[in-house]
Motif scaffolding. Sequence first.
Motif, PDB file in Angstrom:
ATOM      1  N   LEU A 243       0.338  -1.324   0.106  1.00  0.00           N
ATOM      2  CA  LEU A 243       0.120  -0.062   0.083  1.00  0.00           C
ATOM      3  C   LEU A 243       0.666   1.253  -0.181  1.00  0.00           C
ATOM      4  CD1 LEU A 243      -2.418  -1.140   3.154  1.00  0.00           C
ATOM      5  CD2 LEU A 243      -2.524  -1.599   0.178  1.00  0.00           C
ATOM      6  N   ASN A 244       1.260   1.790  -1.419  1.00  0.00           N
ATOM      7  CA  ASN A 244       1.948   2.693  -1.123  1.00  0.00           C
ATOM      8  C   ASN A 244       1.048   4.212  -1.581  1.00  0.00           C
ATOM      9  OD1 ASN A 244       4.284   4.783  -1.616  1.00  0.00           O
ATOM     10  ND2 ASN A 244       4.697   4.036  -4.360  1.00  0.00           N
ATOM     11  N   ASN A 245       1.148   5.000  -0.635  1.00  0.00           N
ATOM     12  CA  ASN A 245       0.707   6.380  -0.766  1.00  0.00           C
ATOM     13  C   ASN A 245       2.265   7.841  -0.826  1.00  0.00           C
ATOM     14  OD1 ASN A 245      -1.867   5.957  -0.352  1.00  0.00           O
ATOM     15  ND2 ASN A 245      -1.590   6.052   1.750  1.00  0.00           N
ATOM     16  N   HIS A 246       1.125   8.178  -2.017  1.00  0.00           N
ATOM     17  CA  HIS A 246       2.656   8.875  -2.457  1.00  0.00           C
ATOM     18  C   HIS A 246       1.849  10.942  -2.434  1.00  0.00           C
ATOM     19  CE1 HIS A 246       4.529  12.118  -6.018  1.00  0.00           C
ATOM     20  NE2 HIS A 246       5.834  11.055  -4.830  1.00  0.00           N
ATOM     21  N   ASN A 247       0.792  10.317  -3.263  1.00  0.00           N
ATOM     22  CA  ASN A 247       0.487  11.635  -3.702  1.00  0.00           C
ATOM     23  C   ASN A 247      -0.795  12.378  -2.528  1.00  0.00           C
ATOM     24  OD1 ASN A 247      -0.881  14.286  -4.510  1.00  0.00           O
ATOM     25  ND2 ASN A 247      -1.157  13.426  -6.476  1.00  0.00           N
ATOM     26  N   PHE A 248      -0.346  13.252  -1.676  1.00  0.00           N
ATOM     27  CA  PHE A 248      -1.384  13.916  -0.520  1.00  0.00           C
ATOM     28  C   PHE A 248      -2.192  15.455  -0.912  1.00  0.00           C
ATOM     29  CE2 PHE A 248       0.924  10.730   1.250  1.00  0.00           C
ATOM     30  CZ  PHE A 248       0.046   9.810   2.353  1.00  0.00           C
ATOM     31  N   ALA A 249      -2.553  15.355  -1.447  1.00  0.00           N
ATOM     32  CA  ALA A 249      -2.960  16.317  -3.032  1.00  0.00           C
ATOM     33  C   ALA A 249      -4.401  16.407  -2.462  1.00  0.00           C
ATOM     34  CB  ALA A 249      -3.101  16.121  -4.092  1.00  0.00           C
ATOM     35  N   LYS A 250      -5.196  15.421  -1.777  1.00  0.00           N
ATOM     36  CA  LYS A 250      -6.817  15.085  -1.488  1.00  0.00           C
ATOM     37  C   LYS A 250      -6.438  15.723   0.143  1.00  0.00           C
ATOM     38  CE  LYS A 250      -8.101  11.697  -4.311  1.00  0.00           C
ATOM     39  NZ  LYS A 250      -8.977  10.011  -4.545  1.00  0.00           N
ATOM     40  N   ALA A 251      -5.854  15.192   0.833  1.00  0.00           N
ATOM     41  CA  ALA A 251      -5.372  16.060   2.272  1.00  0.00           C
ATOM     42  C   ALA A 251      -5.819  17.572   2.250  1.00  0.00           C
ATOM     43  CB  ALA A 251      -4.443  15.160   3.151  1.00  0.00           C
ATOM     44  N   VAL A 315       2.319 -11.111   3.563  1.00  0.00           N
ATOM     45  CA  VAL A 315       2.847 -10.277   3.986  1.00  0.00           C
ATOM     46  C   VAL A 315       1.893  -8.496   2.807  1.00  0.00           C
ATOM     47  CG1 VAL A 315       5.088  -9.603   3.555  1.00  0.00           C
ATOM     48  CG2 VAL A 315       5.033 -11.166   3.558  1.00  0.00           C
ATOM     49  N   CYS A 316       2.001  -7.357   4.188  1.00  0.00           N
ATOM     50  CA  CYS A 316       2.116  -6.627   3.862  1.00  0.00           C
ATOM     51  C   CYS A 316       2.457  -5.431   4.209  1.00  0.00           C
ATOM     52  CB  CYS A 316       0.370  -6.368   4.876  1.00  0.00           C
ATOM     53  SG  CYS A 316      -0.622  -4.616   4.301  1.00  0.00           S
ATOM     54  N   CYS A 317       3.099  -5.063   3.322  1.00  0.00           N
ATOM     55  CA  CYS A 317       3.966  -3.553   3.464  1.00  0.00           C
ATOM     56  C   CYS A 317       3.035  -1.691   3.503  1.00  0.00           C
ATOM     57  CB  CYS A 317       4.770  -3.337   2.099  1.00  0.00           C
ATOM     58  SG  CYS A 317       5.827  -5.053   2.211  1.00  0.00           S
ATOM     59  N   ILE A 318       3.394  -1.129   4.234  1.00  0.00           N
ATOM     60  CA  ILE A 318       2.471  -0.212   4.273  1.00  0.00           C
ATOM     61  C   ILE A 318       3.629   0.652   4.465  1.00  0.00           C
ATOM     62  CG2 ILE A 318       0.643   1.354   5.899  1.00  0.00           C
ATOM     63  CD1 ILE A 318       0.323  -1.232   6.476  1.00  0.00           C
ATOM     64  N   LEU A 319       3.289   1.906   3.135  1.00  0.00           N
ATOM     65  CA  LEU A 319       4.361   3.062   3.254  1.00  0.00           C
ATOM     66  C   LEU A 319       3.212   4.356   3.169  1.00  0.00           C
ATOM     67  CD1 LEU A 319       5.923   1.543   0.556  1.00  0.00           C
ATOM     68  CD2 LEU A 319       6.734   1.153   2.451  1.00  0.00           C
ATOM     69  N   SER A 320       3.483   5.124   4.111  1.00  0.00           N
ATOM     70  CA  SER A 320       2.654   6.532   4.604  1.00  0.00           C
ATOM     71  C   SER A 320       3.163   7.687   4.796  1.00  0.00           C
ATOM     72  CB  SER A 320       1.368   5.986   5.081  1.00  0.00           C
ATOM     73  OG  SER A 320       0.485   7.161   4.349  1.00  0.00           O
ATOM     74  N   HIS A 321       1.988   8.169   5.477  1.00  0.00           N
ATOM     75  CA  HIS A 321       2.413   9.384   6.520  1.00  0.00           C
ATOM     76  C   HIS A 321       1.992   8.387   7.576  1.00  0.00           C
ATOM     77  CE1 HIS A 321       4.401  12.463   4.824  1.00  0.00           C
ATOM     78  NE2 HIS A 321       3.372  12.758   3.670  1.00  0.00           N
ATOM     79  N   GLY A 322       2.017   9.099   8.960  1.00  0.00           N
ATOM     80  CA  GLY A 322       0.998   7.995  10.279  1.00  0.00           C
ATOM     81  C   GLY A 322       1.838   9.289  11.632  1.00  0.00           C
ATOM     82  N   LYS A 323       0.976   8.874  12.597  1.00  0.00           N
ATOM     83  CA  LYS A 323       0.971   8.880  13.777  1.00  0.00           C
ATOM     84  C   LYS A 323       1.093   7.730  14.449  1.00  0.00           C
ATOM     85  CE  LYS A 323      -3.671  11.033  15.251  1.00  0.00           C
ATOM     86  NZ  LYS A 323      -3.928  12.159  15.685  1.00  0.00           N
ATOM     87  N   LYS A 324       1.195   7.670  15.731  1.00  0.00           N
ATOM     88  CA  LYS A 324       1.271   7.023  16.917  1.00  0.00           C
ATOM     89  C   LYS A 324      -0.383   6.218  16.968  1.00  0.00           C
ATOM     90  CE  LYS A 324       1.561   5.542  21.765  1.00  0.00           C
ATOM     91  NZ  LYS A 324       2.080   6.060  23.049  1.00  0.00           N
ATOM     92  N   GLY A 325      -0.014   4.382  16.498  1.00  0.00           N
ATOM     93  CA  GLY A 325      -1.105   3.698  15.974  1.00  0.00           C
ATOM     94  C   GLY A 325      -1.461   3.667  14.915  1.00  0.00           C
TER      95      GLY A 325
END
Length: 483
Positions: A243-251, A315-325
């Motif tokens: 799960l590869n999140n790159h473009n955060f224009a929507k946010a 296997v699940c690889c998550i690539l994104s912004h985040g904070k605790k939990g």
Amino acid sequence: MEFPRQRLLAISEELGRAELEALKFLSLEHIPMRKLEAIQKAQDFFEVLQEKGMIEAGDLSFLKELLYRISRIDLLEAQLGSSREEMERELQIPGRARVSAYRYLLFQLSEDISEDELKSFKFLLGTELPKCRLNPKTTMLDVFTEMEKKGILGEDNLNILKSLCAEINLVLLKRIEEYELNLFGEEEMVITEEHRGRTGGPEAHARWRPSSVTADSPASWNEPSQLEAYKMTSRPRGVCLILNNHNFAKAREAVLEQKNLKDRTGTDVDAAALTRVFSKLHFIIKEYRDLTAEQIRETVNIYRCKDHKDKDCFVCCILSHGKKGIIYGVDGQEVPIQELTTSFTGQNCHSLAGKPKVFFVQACQGEACQKGVTIETDAGEQDSSVETDARFQLDCIPAEADFLLGMATLQDYVSYRSPRQGTWYIQALCQHLEYSCPRGEDILTILTAVNQEVSRKSCNQNAEKQMPQPSFTLRKKLIFSVN
């Protein structure tokens, strides 16, 4: 001429479409590609062979070889009076084989390539071959033919094919190298062998042996190697979901007061590294880009509902912004990591019960460090809720057995990402998996080495650090074998 024509008719009626395509492919050294492409029926194929003098009343050796090559021994015996053993002896005589070793190699590779691997070949060749030639009906033989047309594949031009096989299936690469070894001899392969020794290819695993137990070791001690390992022999091993999140224009467009999420430049470097490594480890790669929070949930649910009974691992690889939990969707909405991992418990995904479920999360888990000048962090700007969330202890991994969660950083802290080289954590993870898996090392040993490497890095003059954090409920050794 009546006798062979009767036999040819009988043979043509027994051949399927795929077998005809295989015969045409194996004949490419003798019949022009343009002429072969127009052939739709086996009878027409045999007519062309007769026109070229490849089939004659007193000489059916080429037809016999073709049937032998495609394993139609029944037709070989019933219609042409030859046996497998006879053909094996005949083709061992120098100069008797008329299908080149190169073309037969490609045919054998096509037979061993799975549907998922075929899709991977098409994807990786998407910029090299015409898209109209890479439709769902395109076979691996079609792909090889198109590569030959483009001049990127030939008897003396196997480098691109080898690179693709190295990305998709190391067994295929080994087949090509064995062909080259038989064709050119050992001296021509010295450079390749030395390269594999440096990079930890499949042969490195063959050379590696665990150190023997010393003679005075107490018999009552249990050696670590005695611990049972999870089964890891299925082909493919399972799905590697990225799960590869790159473009955060929507946010940013949503003008969310608490989030200023920048685009994650460099994340595609991470996704490419994960794809390369887990393809070598025989996983089916499924990458999804720029998902909202709801799309992340929907995607995870799709794979929760799939039947994994013939697979050994997930296997699940998550690539994104985040904070605790939590991780962020590209719309700035939150998804608890625990919600994603819990989706694959034995109760929620029966076909993965008792099998290892592995999650690697590249995302910040707080704002404890300031980002450097040239290196970005995988978190939004500081917001008023971070400190409150930071005090809340969230268990991201289910209490159920057989889970492994690899977090890029400790709770409350940022993780670092280079726009050019990718993130510290994912790049170190991929490098150590690529180096250590062929040597038979288990995942916890590998993750310890990843911890060591990442902890040595500093993001700027203030020597700010990052420490990954694995947590697990594994009951056995988890070893991603390359064989």
